[in-house]
Scaffold this motif. Structure first.
Motif, PDB file in Angstrom:
ATOM      1  N   ASP A 191       3.454  -1.294   4.363  1.00  0.00           N
ATOM      2  CA  ASP A 191       2.408  -0.572   5.084  1.00  0.00           C
ATOM      3  C   ASP A 191       1.151  -0.398   4.232  1.00  0.00           C
ATOM      4  O   ASP A 191       0.055  -0.283   4.764  1.00  0.00           O
ATOM      5  N   LEU A 192       1.314  -0.368   2.926  1.00  0.00           N
ATOM      6  CA  LEU A 192       0.175  -0.179   2.032  1.00  0.00           C
ATOM      7  C   LEU A 192      -0.717  -1.420   1.979  1.00  0.00           C
ATOM      8  O   LEU A 192      -1.937  -1.316   2.072  1.00  0.00           O
ATOM      9  N   GLN A 201      -0.920  -4.727  10.140  1.00  0.00           N
ATOM     10  CA  GLN A 201       0.069  -4.098  11.015  1.00  0.00           C
ATOM     11  C   GLN A 201       1.113  -5.108  11.478  1.00  0.00           C
ATOM     12  O   GLN A 201       2.310  -4.841  11.413  1.00  0.00           O
ATOM     13  N   SER A 202       0.684  -6.288  11.917  1.00  0.00           N
ATOM     14  CA  SER A 202       1.633  -7.274  12.440  1.00  0.00           C
ATOM     15  C   SER A 202       2.573  -7.790  11.352  1.00  0.00           C
ATOM     16  O   SER A 202       3.776  -7.942  11.583  1.00  0.00           O
ATOM     17  N   LYS A 203       2.045  -8.041  10.148  1.00  0.00           N
ATOM     18  CA  LYS A 203       2.898  -8.527   9.051  1.00  0.00           C
ATOM     19  C   LYS A 203       3.866  -7.450   8.599  1.00  0.00           C
ATOM     20  O   LYS A 203       5.031  -7.732   8.299  1.00  0.00           O
ATOM     21  N   SER A 204       3.391  -6.202   8.549  1.00  0.00           N
ATOM     22  CA  SER A 204       4.249  -5.094   8.150  1.00  0.00           C
ATOM     23  C   SER A 204       5.411  -4.927   9.119  1.00  0.00           C
ATOM     24  O   SER A 204       6.569  -4.789   8.709  1.00  0.00           O
ATOM     25  N   ASP A 235      -6.936   2.135   4.913  1.00  0.00           N
ATOM     26  CA  ASP A 235      -7.145   0.699   5.005  1.00  0.00           C
ATOM     27  C   ASP A 235      -7.644   0.054   3.726  1.00  0.00           C
ATOM     28  O   ASP A 235      -7.764  -1.163   3.660  1.00  0.00           O
ATOM     29  N   LEU A 236      -7.957   0.831   2.709  1.00  0.00           N
ATOM     30  CA  LEU A 236      -8.549   0.271   1.498  1.00  0.00           C
ATOM     31  C   LEU A 236      -7.666  -0.802   0.871  1.00  0.00           C
ATOM     32  O   LEU A 236      -8.125  -1.917   0.593  1.00  0.00           O
ATOM     33  N   PHE A 237      -6.384  -0.504   0.665  1.00  0.00           N
ATOM     34  CA  PHE A 237      -5.507  -1.471   0.014  1.00  0.00           C
ATOM     35  C   PHE A 237      -5.245  -2.681   0.907  1.00  0.00           C
ATOM     36  O   PHE A 237      -5.099  -3.797   0.422  1.00  0.00           O
ATOM     37  N   ARG A 238      -5.202  -2.462   2.217  1.00  0.00           N
ATOM     38  CA  ARG A 238      -5.030  -3.579   3.151  1.00  0.00           C
ATOM     39  C   ARG A 238      -6.221  -4.527   3.069  1.00  0.00           C
ATOM     40  O   ARG A 238      -6.062  -5.739   3.023  1.00  0.00           O
ATOM     41  N   VAL A 239      -7.413  -3.961   3.050  1.00  0.00           N
ATOM     42  CA  VAL A 239      -8.627  -4.790   2.986  1.00  0.00           C
ATOM     43  C   VAL A 239      -8.696  -5.519   1.654  1.00  0.00           C
ATOM     44  O   VAL A 239      -8.999  -6.718   1.606  1.00  0.00           O
ATOM     45  N   ILE A 267      -8.327 -10.460  -1.536  1.00  0.00           N
ATOM     46  CA  ILE A 267      -7.778 -11.197  -2.676  1.00  0.00           C
ATOM     47  C   ILE A 267      -6.941 -12.376  -2.195  1.00  0.00           C
ATOM     48  O   ILE A 267      -7.027 -13.478  -2.744  1.00  0.00           O
ATOM     49  N   ASP A 268      -6.156 -12.168  -1.151  1.00  0.00           N
ATOM     50  CA  ASP A 268      -5.347 -13.254  -0.592  1.00  0.00           C
ATOM     51  C   ASP A 268      -6.229 -14.391  -0.089  1.00  0.00           C
ATOM     52  O   ASP A 268      -5.936 -15.565  -0.323  1.00  0.00           O
TER      53      ASP A 268
END
Length: 121
Positions: free
Chosen positions: A37-38, A42-45, A58-62, A67-68
């Motif tokens: 979740d971090l 949402q779909s991958k989690s 959303d900071l870590f998600r963004v 980076i990915d």
């Protein structure tokens, strides 16, 4: 440094557009962080049995997504952009040759004597 400045500028502009207020922390959270979740969308989690809820913002998600995207992007030769962004600059600064590391003299060396039951080598 310019890349970091661009990323920070993006987040600052996004915060201004969205009102700039940070959400209050969720007091119901325990000491365990669900990295699905971090970091993941949402779909991958959910696909990996996470809740998919943005419990941590959303900071870590963004950042993870950014980076990915940078790491997985390739240039015209099919090589990772990391080579162009980081590796080539580091090696060029170190050896004046892109992609090569040069260490003059001995890099590894050890001299020692071995004595084994009267056999000296």
């Amino acid at each position: 440094r310019p890349l970091l400045n661009n990323v920070l500028q993006y987040f600052m502009e996004k915060a201004k557009r969205e009102g700039g207020a940070c959400r209050e922390p969720d007091e119901s959270l325990t000491g365990i962080v669900d990295f699905r979740d971090l970091f993941l969308s949402q779909s991958k989690s959910v696909a990996l049995l996470g809740s998919g809820l943005p419990k941590y913002g959303d900071l870590f998600r963004v950042l993870h997504s950014f980076i990915d995207d940078v790491i997985s992007a390739t240039n015209d030769l099919g090589q990772s952009n990391i080579n162009d962004l980081i590796i080539s600059k580091l090696t060029d600064n170190q050896s004046n040759s892109t992609g090569a590391l040069f260490f003059p003299g001995k890099l590894f060396g050890q001299e020692f004597d071995i004595a084994l039951n009267g056999l000296n080598a």
